[in-house]
Design a protein around this motif. Structure first.
Motif, PDB file in Angstrom:
ATOM      1  N   ALA A   1       0.918  -1.072  -0.159  1.00 25.11           N
ATOM      2  CA  ALA A   1       0.028  -0.006   0.047  1.00 25.11           C
ATOM      3  C   ALA A   1       0.882   1.137  -0.174  1.00 25.11           C
ATOM      4  N   GLY A   2       0.396   2.393  -0.199  1.00 23.03           N
ATOM      5  CA  GLY A   2       1.170   3.507  -0.713  1.00 23.03           C
ATOM      6  C   GLY A   2       0.461   4.604   0.440  1.00 23.03           C
ATOM      7  N   GLU A   3       0.961   5.992   0.092  1.00 29.41           N
ATOM      8  CA  GLU A   3       0.506   7.122   0.826  1.00 29.41           C
ATOM      9  C   GLU A   3       0.309   8.156  -0.275  1.00 29.41           C
ATOM     10  N   ILE A   4      -0.797   9.175  -0.031  1.00 29.45           N
ATOM     11  CA  ILE A   4      -1.264  10.112  -0.818  1.00 29.45           C
ATOM     12  C   ILE A   4      -1.164  11.436   0.077  1.00 29.45           C
ATOM     13  N   GLU A   5      -0.610  12.453  -0.514  1.00 29.14           N
ATOM     14  CA  GLU A   5      -0.362  13.791   0.295  1.00 29.14           C
ATOM     15  C   GLU A   5      -0.870  14.786  -0.568  1.00 29.14           C
ATOM     16  N   ALA A   6      -1.362  15.807  -0.101  1.00 25.71           N
ATOM     17  CA  ALA A   6      -2.189  16.891  -0.857  1.00 25.71           C
ATOM     18  C   ALA A   6      -2.157  18.189   0.005  1.00 25.71           C
ATOM     19  N   LEU A   7      -1.643  19.450  -0.704  1.00 30.42           N
ATOM     20  CA  LEU A   7      -2.006  20.745   0.123  1.00 30.42           C
ATOM     21  C   LEU A   7      -3.258  21.006  -0.038  1.00 30.42           C
ATOM     22  N   VAL A   8      -3.815  21.672   1.237  1.00 27.94           N
ATOM     23  CA  VAL A   8      -5.115  22.133   1.031  1.00 27.94           C
ATOM     24  C   VAL A   8      -5.053  23.914   1.412  1.00 27.94           C
ATOM     25  N   GLU A   9      -5.102  24.628   0.129  1.00 26.76           N
ATOM     26  CA  GLU A   9      -5.130  26.053   0.361  1.00 26.76           C
ATOM     27  C   GLU A   9      -5.936  26.708  -0.601  1.00 26.76           C
ATOM     28  N   THR A  10      -6.164  27.991  -0.084  1.00 28.46           N
ATOM     29  CA  THR A  10      -6.929  29.025  -0.769  1.00 28.46           C
ATOM     30  C   THR A  10      -6.114  30.057  -1.566  1.00 28.46           C
ATOM     31  N   ILE A  11      -6.431  30.596  -2.736  1.00 30.10           N
ATOM     32  CA  ILE A  11      -5.349  31.412  -3.513  1.00 30.10           C
ATOM     33  C   ILE A  11      -6.418  32.773  -3.564  1.00 30.10           C
ATOM     34  N   ASN A  12      -5.693  33.863  -3.225  1.00 28.56           N
ATOM     35  CA  ASN A  12      -6.342  35.217  -3.668  1.00 28.56           C
ATOM     36  C   ASN A  12      -5.396  35.950  -4.299  1.00 28.56           C
ATOM     37  N   GLY A  13      -5.504  36.270  -5.628  1.00 25.30           N
ATOM     38  CA  GLY A  13      -4.190  37.030  -6.346  1.00 25.30           C
ATOM     39  C   GLY A  13      -3.005  36.040  -6.296  1.00 25.30           C
ATOM     40  N   ASP A  14      -1.864  36.630  -5.619  1.00 26.44           N
ATOM     41  CA  ASP A  14      -0.761  36.208  -5.297  1.00 26.44           C
ATOM     42  C   ASP A  14      -0.521  35.637  -3.817  1.00 26.44           C
ATOM     43  N   LEU A  15      -1.639  35.691  -3.267  1.00 28.89           N
ATOM     44  CA  LEU A  15      -1.508  35.335  -1.823  1.00 28.89           C
ATOM     45  C   LEU A  15      -2.067  33.690  -1.494  1.00 28.89           C
ATOM     46  N   ARG A  16      -1.316  32.909  -0.927  1.00 30.67           N
ATOM     47  CA  ARG A  16      -1.750  31.473  -0.920  1.00 30.67           C
ATOM     48  C   ARG A  16      -2.070  31.622   0.700  1.00 30.67           C
ATOM     49  N   ARG A  17      -2.851  30.872   1.020  1.00 25.85           N
ATOM     50  CA  ARG A  17      -3.341  30.739   2.500  1.00 25.85           C
ATOM     51  C   ARG A  17      -3.667  29.226   3.030  1.00 25.85           C
ATOM     52  N   PRO A  18      -2.947  28.797   3.673  1.00 28.30           N
ATOM     53  CA  PRO A  18      -3.064  27.143   4.056  1.00 28.30           C
ATOM     54  C   PRO A  18      -4.635  27.338   4.894  1.00 28.30           C
ATOM     55  N   LEU A  19      -5.212  26.090   4.694  1.00 28.86           N
ATOM     56  CA  LEU A  19      -6.656  25.962   5.142  1.00 28.86           C
ATOM     57  C   LEU A  19      -6.756  24.650   5.959  1.00 28.86           C
ATOM     58  N   PRO A  20      -6.429  24.820   7.374  1.00 28.07           N
ATOM     59  CA  PRO A  20      -6.434  23.807   8.450  1.00 28.07           C
ATOM     60  C   PRO A  20      -7.971  23.433   8.644  1.00 28.07           C
ATOM     61  N   GLY A  21      -8.112  22.008   8.879  1.00 28.44           N
ATOM     62  CA  GLY A  21      -9.413  21.520   9.244  1.00 28.44           C
ATOM     63  C   GLY A  21     -10.481  21.102   8.083  1.00 28.44           C
ATOM     64  N   ILE A  22     -10.071  21.292   6.816  1.00 26.23           N
ATOM     65  CA  ILE A  22     -10.953  20.943   5.653  1.00 26.23           C
ATOM     66  C   ILE A  22     -10.985  19.587   5.693  1.00 26.23           C
ATOM     67  N   GLU A  23     -12.099  19.026   5.490  1.00 31.46           N
ATOM     68  CA  GLU A  23     -12.283  17.609   5.201  1.00 31.46           C
ATOM     69  C   GLU A  23     -12.184  17.212   3.740  1.00 31.46           C
ATOM     70  N   VAL A  24     -11.090  16.213   3.589  1.00 31.78           N
ATOM     71  CA  VAL A  24     -10.850  15.661   2.436  1.00 31.78           C
ATOM     72  C   VAL A  24     -11.194  14.048   2.195  1.00 31.78           C
ATOM     73  N   SER A  25     -11.767  13.797   1.148  1.00 36.51           N
ATOM     74  CA  SER A  25     -12.234  12.484   1.114  1.00 36.51           C
ATOM     75  C   SER A  25     -11.429  11.736  -0.204  1.00 36.51           C
ATOM     76  N   LEU A  26     -11.116  10.551   0.234  1.00 38.19           N
ATOM     77  CA  LEU A  26     -10.144   9.834  -0.628  1.00 38.19           C
ATOM     78  C   LEU A  26     -11.485   8.917  -1.456  1.00 38.19           C
ATOM     79  N   VAL A  27     -11.530   9.007  -2.820  1.00 33.62           N
ATOM     80  CA  VAL A  27     -12.657   8.294  -3.671  1.00 33.62           C
ATOM     81  C   VAL A  27     -11.924   7.465  -4.476  1.00 33.62           C
ATOM     82  N   ASP A  28     -12.599   6.028  -4.773  1.00 37.27           N
ATOM     83  CA  ASP A  28     -11.965   5.023  -5.625  1.00 37.27           C
ATOM     84  C   ASP A  28     -12.788   5.407  -7.069  1.00 37.27           C
TER      85      ASP A  28
END
Length: 123
Positions: free
Chosen positions: A39-66
């Motif tokens: 088995a393996g691992e999947i990692e993704a960044l969760v962020e919002t972008i407003n113009g040139d500003l990137r902001r991390p978003l902790p606490g966002i629910e992310v689903s793994l779908v087959d």
């Protein structure tokens, strides 16, 4: 009964079928075959972008779908904006979050770690 993953020779091995159960009577010895697969691992960044500003978003629910659109795991992004799934079988997967375009990931024998994915919220 449960497989102690740390006791396996390769930490990427996982049982093929979860939830194997057996009834054992006192004094009975029972061999239970437990097929394993890598088995393996999947990692993704969760962020919002407003113009040139990137902001991390902790606490966002992310689903793994087959590939059949079945949600097989759920996690939340951490304070470093990462959503992380481990013990993922080889194959094609999709990461989904509310207000984000889905992102695809493929785990193969020679590539059991997928990083660098981005879920952009509000895009």
């Amino acid at each position: 009964m449960e497989v102690q993953l740390a006791s396996l020779p390769d930490l990427r091995l996982r049982p093929v079928d979860p939830g194997v159960s057996a009834v054992v009577r006192p004094g009975q010895v029972l061999d239970v075959p437990v097929p394993l697969r890598q088995a393996g691992e999947i990692e993704a960044l969760v962020e919002t972008i407003n113009g040139d500003l990137r902001r991390p978003l902790p606490g966002i629910e992310v689903s793994l779908v087959d590939t059949s659109s079945k949600r097989v795991a759920v996690t939340r992004s951490d304070v470093e904006e990462l959503a992380y799934f481990d013990g993922v079988p080889q194959g094609n997967w999709r990461l989904e979050a509310a207000h984000a375009a889905p992102v695809t990931a493929t785990l193969r024998q020679h590539a059991l770690l997928v990083t660098g994915l981005r879920l952009l919220i509000g895009q």
